[in-house]
Design a protein around this motif. Structure first.
Motif, short mmCIF file in Angstrom:
data_model
loop_
_atom_site.label_atom_id
_atom_site.label_comp_id
_atom_site.label_asym_id
_atom_site.label_seq_id
_atom_site.Cartn_x
_atom_site.Cartn_y
_atom_site.Cartn_z
N ALA A 6 111.76 27.26 78.47
CA ALA A 6 110.99 26.90 78.82
C ALA A 6 109.85 28.15 79.18
N ALA A 7 109.85 28.62 78.98
CA ALA A 7 108.81 30.50 79.54
C ALA A 7 107.99 30.69 78.13
N PHE A 8 107.82 29.54 77.14
CA PHE A 8 106.76 29.82 76.83
C PHE A 8 106.65 28.82 75.59
N ALA A 9 107.31 27.63 75.74
CA ALA A 9 106.95 26.08 75.09
C ALA A 9 106.28 25.52 76.12
N ASP A 10 105.19 24.42 75.62
CA ASP A 10 104.32 23.62 76.28
C ASP A 10 105.47 22.12 76.35
N LEU A 11 106.32 22.20 75.80
CA LEU A 11 107.19 21.07 75.88
C LEU A 11 108.34 21.41 75.05
N LEU A 12 108.93 20.95 76.04
CA LEU A 12 110.58 21.14 75.06
C LEU A 12 111.03 19.06 75.32
N VAL A 13 111.64 19.61 73.62
CA VAL A 13 112.66 18.15 73.72
C VAL A 13 113.76 18.38 73.98
N THR A 14 113.99 18.09 74.85
CA THR A 14 115.36 18.26 75.29
C THR A 14 116.24 17.26 75.14
N PHE A 15 116.67 16.64 74.40
CA PHE A 15 116.84 15.08 73.99
C PHE A 15 116.59 14.88 72.82
N GLU A 16 117.18 14.41 71.76
CA GLU A 16 117.01 13.47 70.18
C GLU A 16 118.42 12.52 69.41
N GLY A 17 117.94 11.58 70.05
CA GLY A 17 119.79 11.50 69.24
C GLY A 17 119.27 9.20 69.39
N GLY A 18 120.98 9.07 69.44
CA GLY A 18 120.76 7.84 69.35
C GLY A 18 120.88 6.59 71.15
N TRP A 19 120.35 5.60 70.76
CA TRP A 19 120.49 5.21 72.27
C TRP A 19 121.80 5.19 73.17
N ASP A 20 122.71 4.56 72.21
CA ASP A 20 124.25 5.21 72.04
C ASP A 20 124.77 6.46 73.21
N ALA A 21 124.53 7.34 72.62
CA ALA A 21 124.51 8.75 73.20
C ALA A 21 123.38 9.00 74.32
N TYR A 22 122.05 8.58 74.43
CA TYR A 22 121.28 9.10 75.51
C TYR A 22 121.74 8.02 76.74
N ARG A 23 122.18 6.73 76.78
CA ARG A 23 123.32 6.47 77.89
C ARG A 23 123.75 6.59 78.69
N THR A 24 124.79 8.05 78.11
CA THR A 24 125.78 8.08 78.55
C THR A 24 125.54 9.95 78.93
N ALA A 25 124.34 9.98 77.95
CA ALA A 25 123.98 11.66 78.08
C ALA A 25 124.26 12.05 79.90
N PRO A 26 124.17 13.33 79.76
CA PRO A 26 124.81 14.49 81.41
C PRO A 26 123.30 14.17 81.97
N ALA A 27 123.38 14.50 83.06
CA ALA A 27 122.35 14.43 83.87
C ALA A 27 121.66 16.14 83.68
N PRO A 28 120.49 16.59 84.00
CA PRO A 28 119.91 17.08 83.08
C PRO A 28 120.42 18.60 84.26
N PRO A 29 120.77 19.65 83.45
CA PRO A 29 121.02 20.70 84.25
C PRO A 29 119.80 21.16 85.54
N PRO A 30 120.53 22.36 86.27
CA PRO A 30 119.90 22.83 87.31
C PRO A 30 118.61 23.11 87.49
N TRP A 31 118.43 23.31 86.42
CA TRP A 31 117.14 24.56 86.02
C TRP A 31 116.05 24.06 85.59
N THR A 32 116.09 22.89 85.30
CA THR A 32 115.10 21.31 84.76
C THR A 32 114.37 21.92 86.09
N GLY A 33 114.51 21.45 86.88
CA GLY A 33 114.29 21.53 88.19
C GLY A 33 113.67 22.55 88.39
N GLY A 34 113.09 23.26 88.17
CA GLY A 34 112.16 24.70 88.60
C GLY A 34 110.31 23.93 87.36
#
Length: 219
Positions: free
Chosen positions: A136-164
């Motif tokens: 995240a220190a050098f990307a303008d944008l990070l794609v943190t999910f790419e996948g199907g709808w079923d996987a997206y619906r059940t994906a875990p919460a983002p890790p705490p570091w993303t809150g920064g």
């Protein structure tokens, strides 16, 4: 919410889709231009025209570059940077198949620096999952999910570091979304801290061959 659209269909095959992107330019974070798993071996006049129309409308064009999870040489990646800039005047680059582990941070930091020496105003990294925080220190944008709808619906919460980081630093790309639920996918991305997204109904090896329903309605 803004849309990052990977439209992987040739402009000669579906010119209406590319014209719709031009009409919806104010809604777009950017459009990923992928002529042939990258810029191709020679300039494609159809993509040249499509890129020019998008830029004129104010939609950034991001050249697709495969990094093969760090296995592709920096020289080959830089060659794609050069071709995207020379042939399509790309505003930035969409680096795909990006490694997510801490060991890849140094390699991708160098690629991001190289991208900027070629004039990139935007560098998007697509690991498709939440990577080690260092990316995240050098990307303008990070794609943190790419996948199907079923996987997206059940994906875990983002890790705490993303809150920064602001939501504008993250993107979710979701395919196979049932018709009528793309709006729900967009709201889910927002709730999970991603201000950039794309939700499509497509399936199969290339689910990104058609416009997201949100843009079909807007155009």
């Amino acid at each position: 919410m803004r849309l990052l659209v990977p439209l992987y269909v040739h402009p000669a095959v579906d010119p209406a889709a590319w014209q719709a992107l031009v009409a919806c330019a104010p809604l777009l974070y950017g459009v990923v231009l992928n002529a042939d798993d990258g810029p191709g071996q020679a300039p494609d006049p159809y993509f040249t025209g499509a890129a020019a129309a998008l830029r004129a409308a104010g939609a950034p064009v991001l050249g697709y570059v495969d990094t093969d999870y760090g296995r592709r040489s920096a020289r080959d990646v830089a060659r794609d940077f050069a071709r995207h800039r020379e042939w399509y005047a790309a505003d930035g680059f969409f680096l795909d198949q990006v490694a997510a582990d801490r060991g890849g941070v140094r390699h991708y930091r160098r690629l991001a620096r190289t991208a900027r020496t070629y004039g990139a105003r935007t560098v998007v990294l697509n690991p498709g999952v939440h990577p080690a925080p260092g990316y995240a220190a050098f990307a303008d944008l990070l794609v943190t999910f790419e996948g199907g709808w079923d996987a997206y619906r059940t994906a875990p919460a983002p890790p705490p570091w993303t809150g920064g980081h602001p939501p504008e630093a993250f993107c979710h790309l979701v395919h196979g979304v049932p018709s009528g639920l793309c709006g729900l996918a967009a709201r889910t991305a927002e709730l999970r801290g991603a201000a950039v997204h794309c939700a499509v109904t497509g399936h199969g090896p290339n689910p990104w061959s058609a416009l997201p329903p949100a843009l079909r309605k807007a155009s």
